[in-house]
Design a protein around this motif. Structure first.
Motif, PDB file in Angstrom:
ATOM      1  N   ILE A   7       0.557 -88.114 -26.785  1.00  9.94           N
ATOM      2  CA  ILE A   7       0.986 -89.466 -27.148  1.00  9.94           C
ATOM      3  C   ILE A   7      -0.173 -90.171 -27.839  1.00  9.94           C
ATOM      4  O   ILE A   7      -1.224 -90.386 -27.241  1.00  9.94           O
ATOM      5  CB  ILE A   7       1.438 -90.265 -25.913  1.00  9.94           C
ATOM      6  N   ARG A   8       0.025 -90.530 -29.094  1.00  6.79           N
ATOM      7  CA  ARG A   8      -1.072 -91.077 -29.889  1.00  6.79           C
ATOM      8  C   ARG A   8      -1.560 -92.434 -29.383  1.00  6.79           C
ATOM      9  O   ARG A   8      -2.749 -92.748 -29.476  1.00  6.79           O
ATOM     10  CB  ARG A   8      -0.641 -91.205 -31.349  1.00  6.79           C
ATOM     11  N   THR A   9      -0.670 -93.246 -28.840  1.00  6.96           N
ATOM     12  CA  THR A   9      -1.063 -94.599 -28.438  1.00  6.96           C
ATOM     13  C   THR A   9      -1.779 -94.632 -27.094  1.00  6.96           C
ATOM     14  O   THR A   9      -2.683 -95.435 -26.888  1.00  6.96           O
ATOM     15  CB  THR A   9       0.168 -95.522 -28.368  1.00  6.96           C
ATOM     16  N   THR A  10      -1.391 -93.770 -26.178  1.00  7.01           N
ATOM     17  CA  THR A  10      -1.991 -93.786 -24.842  1.00  7.01           C
ATOM     18  C   THR A  10      -2.967 -92.629 -24.621  1.00  7.01           C
ATOM     19  O   THR A  10      -3.644 -92.593 -23.596  1.00  7.01           O
ATOM     20  CB  THR A  10      -0.899 -93.704 -23.759  1.00  7.01           C
ATOM     21  N   ASP A  32      10.007 -89.072 -33.122  1.00  5.34           N
ATOM     22  CA  ASP A  32       9.099 -90.144 -32.721  1.00  5.34           C
ATOM     23  C   ASP A  32       7.724 -89.851 -33.314  1.00  5.34           C
ATOM     24  O   ASP A  32       7.102 -88.842 -32.951  1.00  5.34           O
ATOM     25  CB  ASP A  32       9.006 -90.260 -31.194  1.00  5.34           C
ATOM     26  N   ASP A  33       7.251 -90.728 -34.200  1.00  9.94           N
ATOM     27  CA  ASP A  33       5.950 -90.461 -34.832  1.00  9.94           C
ATOM     28  C   ASP A  33       4.775 -90.787 -33.917  1.00  9.94           C
ATOM     29  O   ASP A  33       3.617 -90.639 -34.315  1.00  9.94           O
ATOM     30  CB  ASP A  33       5.820 -91.222 -36.152  1.00  9.94           C
ATOM     31  N   ASN A  34       5.074 -91.200 -32.675  1.00 12.37           N
ATOM     32  CA  ASN A  34       4.011 -91.471 -31.708  1.00 12.37           C
ATOM     33  C   ASN A  34       3.615 -90.215 -30.931  1.00 12.37           C
ATOM     34  O   ASN A  34       2.677 -90.235 -30.153  1.00 12.37           O
ATOM     35  CB  ASN A  34       4.453 -92.567 -30.731  1.00 12.37           C
ATOM     36  N   PHE A  35       4.360 -89.123 -31.156  1.00 11.26           N
ATOM     37  CA  PHE A  35       4.121 -87.892 -30.401  1.00 11.26           C
ATOM     38  C   PHE A  35       3.728 -86.760 -31.332  1.00 11.26           C
ATOM     39  O   PHE A  35       4.169 -86.698 -32.482  1.00 11.26           O
ATOM     40  CB  PHE A  35       5.381 -87.483 -29.624  1.00 11.26           C
TER      41      PHE A  35
END
Length: 360
Positions: A80-83, A347-350
């Protein structure tokens, strides 16, 4: 006339199906559930607490094995890019709709160089520490496992006959860095240490490891190596090293990997010591063209390839999966036939980290 069947006056309405099933003996209930594909187990677990306990019980999976109902499931470790967390997901396979689903309530994983599937479990061998994690994929829980006795740096790992071979750097008594092999027996949860003398210069090992015919194949920054545990022997494989293979898997004793630069599926036979290009995959290669990231995994005698796609190559927002059947012809040519292909996650966050096949 109503399409529903109405009970005649004075007759008792039929009992709900769940009540009829729960009235059966426990062994009969277990036999019924054991024959149901595992993708339906999350739904079955919602019927009642007793059914939730049943689908998580080791006895159910023992029964599935005895009945010949065991199946391989595909798991993907996602970043996960954000976390900056690593999460475990599973490919839910249903008619005309295959989707990756993150396993709920499952804690984030340790960062690792190696993830190893052994029967129904995934072992996470953590780099730069002596920590290991064990994931029971039947109940999706973390289990306690034995830690590596001494700290090893930059570990890679492979499994042979239920034993995990962790290979990495280890300080000797005179503070020199040497390569060591530590072996975990997954039945006894005991580690043993093997002092190895490769006789060849091993650099920083990359996390690209496959096992073929009881030998471990791996790479460092420049070369491809083979380690034979039975002989405790190291060798160079110059022909294997002639391609910059990575993220490979083994199907029927042949190594496969997707060559991103040339957009082709390559195969290496260790007996013939030669590389081949898998033919017949034009439809697949149209989709994999331009993908910045691919992973291959051996799955039920076939090959599954996960690949990233999106409008922006540096930040793809889709994860695709394709299943390929392989056939070896006379003369050594290998043909591939795509069974299915499609988007399994949006999902571009993964981002994909690792893919594994686990038998449950």
């Amino acid at each position: 006339m109503s399409s529903k069947v109405r009970a005649k006056k004075g007759e008792q309405s039929p009992e709900p199906m769940s009540c009829q099933i729960t009235s059966l003996p426990d062994d009969i209930i277990m036999d019924i559930v054991a024959r149901v594909p595992r993708c339906y187990y999350p739904t079955i677990s919602l019927v009642s607490k007793s059914f939730g306990a049943l689908v998580a019980s080791p006895e159910l999976y023992t029964r599935r094995s005895l009945l010949g109902c065991s199946e391989q499931c595909l798991y993907v470790v996602l970043y996960i890019r954000t976390t900056y967390d690593l999460r475990l997901s599973i490919l839910h396979r249903k008619a005309n709709k295959n989707r990756l689903g993150i396993i709920p309530l499952f804690p984030p994983l340790h960062y690792s160089r190696s993830y190893v599937a052994v029967n129904s479990k995934i072992y996470v061998v953590v780099g730069q520490t002596n920590n290991t994690q064990c994931i029971d994929c039947r109940s999706h829980t973390l289990q306690s496992t034995s830690s590596i006795p001494n700290i090893m740096g930059l570990k890679v790992a492979g499994t042979i006959d239920g034993k995990i071979y962790a290979i990495g750097g280890c300080l000797t008594d005179d503070d020199r860095l040497s390569k060591r092999v530590k072996v975990l027996d997954t039945e006894t949860q005991m580690w043993e240490s093997r002092l190895t003398k490769p006789g060849i210069n091993l650099g920083s090992l990359r996390p690209y490891v496959v096992v073929m015919e009881d030998k471990i194949y791996m790479k460092d920054d420049e070369y491809s190596f083979v380690y034979g545990p039975k002989e405790n022997k190291w060798e160079l494989d110059e022909m294997l090293n002639s391609k910059r293979w990575s993220n490979a898997c083994v199907v029927d004793h042949v190594l496969y990997y997707h060559d991103i630069c040339n957009n082709m599926l390559r195969a290496y036979d260790p007996k013939e010591r030669c590389w081949r290009v898998v033919v017949g995959l034009e439809e697949l290669l149209v989709n994999t063209a331009g993908s910045p990231l691919t992973r291959t995994v051996s799955y039920g005698g076939k090959l599954a390839i996960f690949f990233a796609k999106g409008e922006y190559i540096w930040k793809p927002n889709e994860i695709w999966c394709a299943e390929i059947a392989l056939e070896r012809c006379q003369g050594g040519e290998i043909w591939g036939k795509m069974q299915w292909c499609g988007v399994v996650f949006n999902d571009d966050n993964f981002c994909m980290v690792e893919c594994l096949a686990v038998t449950v």
